[in-house]
Design a protein around this motif. Structure first.
Motif, PDB file in Angstrom:
ATOM      1  N   ASN A 203      43.620 -36.944 -38.208  1.00  0.00           N
ATOM      2  CA  ASN A 203      44.378 -39.178 -37.790  1.00  0.00           C
ATOM      3  C   ASN A 203      45.095 -39.640 -36.875  1.00  0.00           C
ATOM      4  N   GLU A 204      45.195 -38.690 -35.852  1.00  0.00           N
ATOM      5  CA  GLU A 204      45.924 -39.582 -34.942  1.00  0.00           C
ATOM      6  C   GLU A 204      44.457 -39.765 -33.442  1.00  0.00           C
ATOM      7  N   GLY A 205      43.658 -39.346 -34.368  1.00  0.00           N
ATOM      8  CA  GLY A 205      42.502 -39.366 -32.908  1.00  0.00           C
ATOM      9  C   GLY A 205      42.378 -38.469 -32.057  1.00  0.00           C
ATOM     10  N   ASN A 206      42.897 -37.202 -32.812  1.00  0.00           N
ATOM     11  CA  ASN A 206      43.173 -36.430 -31.524  1.00  0.00           C
ATOM     12  C   ASN A 206      41.698 -35.308 -31.708  1.00  0.00           C
ATOM     13  N   ASP A 207      41.737 -34.674 -30.640  1.00  0.00           N
ATOM     14  CA  ASP A 207      40.810 -33.399 -31.188  1.00  0.00           C
ATOM     15  C   ASP A 207      41.043 -32.318 -31.265  1.00  0.00           C
ATOM     16  N   ILE A 208      40.246 -31.390 -32.459  1.00  0.00           N
ATOM     17  CA  ILE A 208      41.107 -30.725 -32.977  1.00  0.00           C
ATOM     18  C   ILE A 208      40.591 -29.351 -31.932  1.00  0.00           C
ATOM     19  N   SER A 209      41.538 -29.062 -31.723  1.00  0.00           N
ATOM     20  CA  SER A 209      41.450 -28.061 -30.374  1.00  0.00           C
ATOM     21  C   SER A 209      42.130 -26.673 -30.823  1.00  0.00           C
ATOM     22  N   GLY A 210      41.401 -25.383 -30.629  1.00  0.00           N
ATOM     23  CA  GLY A 210      42.118 -24.230 -30.485  1.00  0.00           C
ATOM     24  C   GLY A 210      43.395 -23.549 -30.162  1.00  0.00           C
ATOM     25  N   LEU A 211      43.258 -24.771 -28.821  1.00  0.00           N
ATOM     26  CA  LEU A 211      44.533 -24.107 -28.002  1.00  0.00           C
ATOM     27  C   LEU A 211      45.713 -25.451 -29.242  1.00  0.00           C
ATOM     28  N   ALA A 212      45.434 -26.377 -29.619  1.00  0.00           N
ATOM     29  CA  ALA A 212      47.064 -27.107 -30.266  1.00  0.00           C
ATOM     30  C   ALA A 212      46.773 -26.179 -31.507  1.00  0.00           C
ATOM     31  N   LEU A 213      46.078 -25.233 -32.314  1.00  0.00           N
ATOM     32  CA  LEU A 213      46.215 -25.043 -33.826  1.00  0.00           C
ATOM     33  C   LEU A 213      46.302 -23.740 -33.716  1.00  0.00           C
ATOM     34  N   ALA A 214      46.381 -22.740 -32.333  1.00  0.00           N
ATOM     35  CA  ALA A 214      46.984 -20.870 -32.650  1.00  0.00           C
ATOM     36  C   ALA A 214      47.785 -21.180 -32.650  1.00  0.00           C
ATOM     37  N   TYR A 227      50.759 -11.931 -30.883  1.00  0.00           N
ATOM     38  CA  TYR A 227      48.783 -12.412 -31.426  1.00  0.00           C
ATOM     39  C   TYR A 227      48.602 -13.619 -30.359  1.00  0.00           C
ATOM     40  N   VAL A 228      49.486 -14.950 -31.293  1.00  0.00           N
ATOM     41  CA  VAL A 228      49.203 -16.446 -31.100  1.00  0.00           C
ATOM     42  C   VAL A 228      49.210 -15.941 -29.132  1.00  0.00           C
ATOM     43  N   ASN A 229      50.314 -15.818 -28.685  1.00  0.00           N
ATOM     44  CA  ASN A 229      49.518 -15.525 -27.395  1.00  0.00           C
ATOM     45  C   ASN A 229      48.508 -15.027 -26.559  1.00  0.00           C
ATOM     46  N   GLU A 230      48.134 -13.973 -27.293  1.00  0.00           N
ATOM     47  CA  GLU A 230      47.243 -13.482 -27.101  1.00  0.00           C
ATOM     48  C   GLU A 230      45.453 -13.796 -27.381  1.00  0.00           C
ATOM     49  N   LEU A 231      45.705 -14.693 -28.219  1.00  0.00           N
ATOM     50  CA  LEU A 231      44.428 -15.333 -28.271  1.00  0.00           C
ATOM     51  C   LEU A 231      44.491 -16.643 -28.051  1.00  0.00           C
ATOM     52  N   GLN A 232      45.618 -17.841 -27.266  1.00  0.00           N
ATOM     53  CA  GLN A 232      45.686 -18.640 -26.154  1.00  0.00           C
ATOM     54  C   GLN A 232      45.428 -18.287 -25.039  1.00  0.00           C
ATOM     55  N   ALA A 233      45.799 -16.692 -24.726  1.00  0.00           N
ATOM     56  CA  ALA A 233      44.763 -16.566 -23.045  1.00  0.00           C
ATOM     57  C   ALA A 233      43.712 -16.294 -23.411  1.00  0.00           C
ATOM     58  N   MET A 234      43.035 -15.627 -24.310  1.00  0.00           N
ATOM     59  CA  MET A 234      41.646 -15.686 -24.505  1.00  0.00           C
ATOM     60  C   MET A 234      40.923 -17.052 -24.445  1.00  0.00           C
ATOM     61  N   ILE A 235      41.161 -17.586 -24.621  1.00  0.00           N
ATOM     62  CA  ILE A 235      40.268 -19.291 -25.680  1.00  0.00           C
ATOM     63  C   ILE A 235      40.887 -19.611 -23.614  1.00  0.00           C
ATOM     64  N   ARG A 236      41.462 -19.707 -23.002  1.00  0.00           N
ATOM     65  CA  ARG A 236      42.102 -19.987 -21.661  1.00  0.00           C
ATOM     66  C   ARG A 236      41.265 -19.296 -20.316  1.00  0.00           C
ATOM     67  N   GLY A 237      41.423 -17.824 -20.456  1.00  0.00           N
ATOM     68  CA  GLY A 237      41.134 -16.697 -19.426  1.00  0.00           C
ATOM     69  C   GLY A 237      39.177 -16.982 -20.148  1.00  0.00           C
ATOM     70  N   ASN A 238      38.422 -17.150 -20.905  1.00  0.00           N
ATOM     71  CA  ASN A 238      37.005 -17.566 -20.954  1.00  0.00           C
ATOM     72  C   ASN A 238      36.859 -18.327 -21.167  1.00  0.00           C
ATOM     73  N   ASP A 239      36.959 -19.888 -20.911  1.00  0.00           N
ATOM     74  CA  ASP A 239      36.534 -21.241 -21.017  1.00  0.00           C
ATOM     75  C   ASP A 239      36.258 -21.744 -22.468  1.00  0.00           C
ATOM     76  N   LEU A 240      36.880 -21.259 -23.188  1.00  0.00           N
ATOM     77  CA  LEU A 240      36.482 -21.488 -24.862  1.00  0.00           C
ATOM     78  C   LEU A 240      36.260 -23.048 -25.225  1.00  0.00           C
ATOM     79  N   GLN A 241      37.068 -23.806 -24.931  1.00  0.00           N
ATOM     80  CA  GLN A 241      37.931 -25.273 -24.904  1.00  0.00           C
ATOM     81  C   GLN A 241      36.498 -25.981 -24.665  1.00  0.00           C
ATOM     82  N   GLN A 242      35.454 -25.393 -24.027  1.00  0.00           N
ATOM     83  CA  GLN A 242      34.244 -25.937 -23.591  1.00  0.00           C
ATOM     84  C   GLN A 242      33.896 -25.435 -25.083  1.00  0.00           C
ATOM     85  N   TYR A 243      33.333 -24.804 -26.153  1.00  0.00           N
ATOM     86  CA  TYR A 243      32.722 -25.244 -27.352  1.00  0.00           C
ATOM     87  C   TYR A 243      33.530 -26.028 -28.764  1.00  0.00           C
ATOM     88  N   ASP A 244      34.826 -26.884 -28.432  1.00  0.00           N
ATOM     89  CA  ASP A 244      35.304 -27.599 -29.409  1.00  0.00           C
ATOM     90  C   ASP A 244      35.292 -28.565 -28.912  1.00  0.00           C
TER      91      ASP A 244
END
Length: 244
Positions: A203-214, A227-244
């Protein structure tokens, strides 16, 4: 006479499948033996090469149904066939007492029928399946730690507490595991915050990102914030934002 080639037929079926209420078994069928790859970069590369298409295909199917749902919602007066389709969709997304003619009911369905950011799906799959090497991934195609509660529905955990009856669900394919995982995220009360946050981002026109929803997945694991911290670290460490 013009002939339709096989690729054209596949393309048409892929578009029509979610509209007709069924899913095509596209994408890789059998997972590689990830133990064959050296732990680290080689295994990670093989894991993402296999999993990314599965996640993207499921999200594409969800978006196709969502587009049709939005069109019906905006039209405001669904016909007989549309109401029947909406009722089937509401059942799949576990909305009880759903009235397809009610705008508020359709809005609730829209909130549930949306993508799971690939970065979250990939990070959770890697985390829960030990990069595809866990017993549950190898023997049950379960990459997300999903439970079931009927005897024989899956694999019994070796460290199950005394008196517990759950099993780790077994699936016919990894894609079915991805599909069931996304449905779980989009229906279970534990992830209502994720769905609300996702809708707000849209609704705000923002990207639906994994880091925002983790942070909204704190109830996915008994480890909570760790667990949440681990997921965020995995997203950042493996550059998974590129798939969002």
């Amino acid at each position: 006479m013009n002939k339709i080639g096989p690729l054209a037929v596949i393309a048409v079926l892929f578009v029509l499948a979610p509209l007709l209420g069924f899913w095509l078994p596209l994408g890789p069928s059998a997972a590689p033996n990830f133990d064959d790859y050296a732990a680290g970069d080689a295994r990670k590369a093989a894991f993402f090469e296999y999993m990314v298409p599965l996640v993207e295909q499921e999200n594409a199917a969800i978006l196709s149904s969502r587009e049709r749902l939005l069109a019906i919602h905006e039209n405001g007066s669904p016909g007989w066939a549309e109401r029947r389709w909406l009722l089937q969709l509401a059942e799949r997304y576990e909305l009880e007492a759903f009235d397809p003619s009610e705008r508020t009911d359709r809005a609730q369905l829209i909130k549930r029928l949306d993508v799971v950011p690939p970065s979250i799906a990939l990070a959770q799959a890697a985390n829960e399946s030990a990069w595809g090497t866990s017993r549950f991934a190898r023997l049950g195609n379960n990459y997300f730690g999903q439970w079931c509660f009927v005897a024989g529905c899956g694999l019994v955990p070796e460290a199950r507490n005394t008196g517990a009856s759950h099993e780790v669900a077994a699936f016919k394919s990894v894609r079915e595991s991805v599909r069931r995982y996304m449905n779980n995220i989009n229906t279970h009360p534990a992830y209502a915050d994720l769905r609300s946050r996702r809708a707000s981002l849209r609704n705000e026109g923002n990207d639906i990102s994994g880091l925002a929803l983790a942070p909204t997945l704190i109830r996915y694991s008994e480890r909570g914030q760790e667990y949440v911290n681990e997921l965020q670290a995995m997203i950042r460490g493996n550059d998974l934002q590129q798939y969002d």
